[in-house]
Design an enzyme around this catalytic site. Structure first.
Site, PDB file in Angstrom:
ATOM      1  N   LEU A  53       0.458  -1.104   0.077  1.00  0.00           N
ATOM      2  CA  LEU A  53       0.439   0.106   0.307  1.00  0.00           C
ATOM      3  C   LEU A  53       0.617   0.913  -0.264  1.00  0.00           C
ATOM      4  O   LEU A  53       2.062   1.552   0.939  1.00  0.00           O
ATOM      5  CB  LEU A  53      -0.692   0.183   1.457  1.00  0.00           C
ATOM      6  CG  LEU A  53      -2.288  -1.145   1.092  1.00  0.00           C
ATOM      7  CD1 LEU A  53      -2.756  -0.728   2.507  1.00  0.00           C
ATOM      8  CD2 LEU A  53      -3.076  -0.462   0.307  1.00  0.00           C
ATOM      9  N   ASP A  54       0.542   2.030  -0.527  1.00  0.00           N
ATOM     10  CA  ASP A  54       0.901   2.982  -0.760  1.00  0.00           C
ATOM     11  C   ASP A  54       0.959   4.201   0.675  1.00  0.00           C
ATOM     12  O   ASP A  54       0.460   3.665   1.288  1.00  0.00           O
ATOM     13  CB  ASP A  54       0.568   4.330  -1.575  1.00  0.00           C
ATOM     14  CG  ASP A  54       0.976   3.886  -3.191  1.00  0.00           C
ATOM     15  OD1 ASP A  54       1.358   3.202  -3.986  1.00  0.00           O
ATOM     16  OD2 ASP A  54      -0.189   4.609  -4.365  1.00  0.00           O
ATOM     17  N   PRO A  55       2.305   4.569   1.125  1.00  0.00           N
ATOM     18  CA  PRO A  55       2.071   5.417   2.565  1.00  0.00           C
ATOM     19  C   PRO A  55       0.599   6.008   2.056  1.00  0.00           C
ATOM     20  O   PRO A  55      -0.037   6.260   3.299  1.00  0.00           O
ATOM     21  CB  PRO A  55       3.457   6.363   2.235  1.00  0.00           C
ATOM     22  CG  PRO A  55       4.169   6.142   0.978  1.00  0.00           C
ATOM     23  CD  PRO A  55       3.541   5.256   0.066  1.00  0.00           C
TER      24      PRO A  55
END
Length: 340
Positions: A76-78
């Site tokens: 997951l992206d930050p």
């Protein structure tokens, strides 16, 4: 009565609700520090060996990796929060099953501006009008992005072409050696679940691409499509007006770029937009809120934060910590490797 694993240590899978902010790998690293000291996952002799070693912060991460293998089943992206599937021990061999599984997301789009990364972590690229956009227009356009579609990954992505990430071409203004190959993905469902209008606190990014950066990016994009032009079509809001935002919910196949759906949809309705919030609510059978038979709930990240703050030393009468109890309640055992 809380569930207790009869025979341990075990290998297994469980879901974590990742918060927005940290990277997926930092979440895995923090979990590994706890898991490496847990009798639920590590053999007694290995635990004793770790216990007898002299404390050394530099070696702590290496000791954890040596004690037990931990991984995640889909980054997951930050910016994003939500379901992150964790594999421990032989459970890591099952993580590839979650790369191409069905996933569900909720995402908020902010109109009037697109960014190089298609989300609020990036820099402004160009402005576009939004006053004409209505919930009815969005709903009428969603069908274009539903079903089996060809989706082109973002130019600012880590996908590689001839060994170089796409974002490097864009930043340096290097023409791509060939078109980005579209990928077939399936959008099982896509719906507008909330029209926020300007009743929100989201703002466009403060960062903006310089004119030189825009020209470099345009050179790269023109190698794919000569009609591409990076040019503002601004609609300046009044002092008390914010550009509108809306929330989408979608159920998609693995490999689908949610950011691309938001970006392309915004273009299709004659505006520009980018992702300001993103939540993964399902990754295969692991979900934030169980709604179907076979769904497995995830462990809130706060449980692990609390354990890290206390070094996971607070145990109950049976010798289990709170985080171990929470994991056992939701654990999918892949292999029991021992007994009490």
């Amino acid at each position: 009565m809380p569930k207790v694993v009869a025979n341990y240590p075990v290998s297994g899978l469980f879901g974590v609700v990742k918060p927005s902010g940290p990277t997926s790998m930092s979440v895995v690293h923090d979990l590994q520090q706890l898991i490496a000291r847990s009798k639920l996952f590590v053999t007694a002799d290995k635990l004793e060996e770790i216990k007898n070693r002299k404390p050394n912060n530099k070696r702590r991460g290496k000791q954890a990796r040596e004690a037990i293998k931990v991984g995640q089943g889909g980054t997951l992206d930050p910016l994003a929060d939500g379901v992150l599937v964790i594999g421990v021990g032989k459970g890591t061999k099952k993580l590839s099953d979650f790369l191409n599984c069905t996933k569900e997301y909720e995402t908020t789009c902010l109109l009037g501006c697109d960014t190089d990364t298609y989300d609020s972590e990036g820099s402004k690229v160009q402005m576009a009008p939004w006053h004409h956009v209505t919930p009815e227009l969005i709903k009428a356009t969603l069908s274009q992005f539903t079903g089996e579609i060809n989706q082109t990954p973002p130019i600012f992505s880590a996908l590689k072409m001839d060994g170089k990430p796409l974002y490097e071409y864009a930043r340096k203004g290097i023409p791509l050696p060939r078109p980005i190959e579209p990928r077939k993905v399936t959008v099982h469902s896509l719906e507008l679940v909330e029209w926020k209008g300007n009743n929100h606190s989201y703002q466009w990014p403060e960062k903006s691409l310089s004119e030189d950066d825009k020209k470099a990016m345009e050179v790269t994009l023109k190698s794919l499509d000569q009609s591409v032009e990076i040019k503002d079509r601004p609609e300046i809001p009044s002092d008390d007006e914010s550009p509108p935002a809306f929330v989408l919910r979608m159920r998609v196949s693995g490999g689908t770029y949610v950011r691309s759906i938001v970006h392309d949809l915004s273009r299709a309705i004659g505006s520009a937009g980018h992702v300001v919030t993103l939540s993964r609510t399902r990754q295969g059978r692991f979900v934030s809120t169980p709604t179907e038979e076979g769904d497995k709930a995830c462990v809130p990240w706060e449980i692990f934060e609390k354990a890290s703050a206390t070094n996971g030393d607070e145990v109950d009468a049976e010798g289990w910590t709170e985080w171990e109890r929470e994991v056992m309640e939701r654990l999918e055992v892949v292999e029991e490797r021992g007994s009490k």
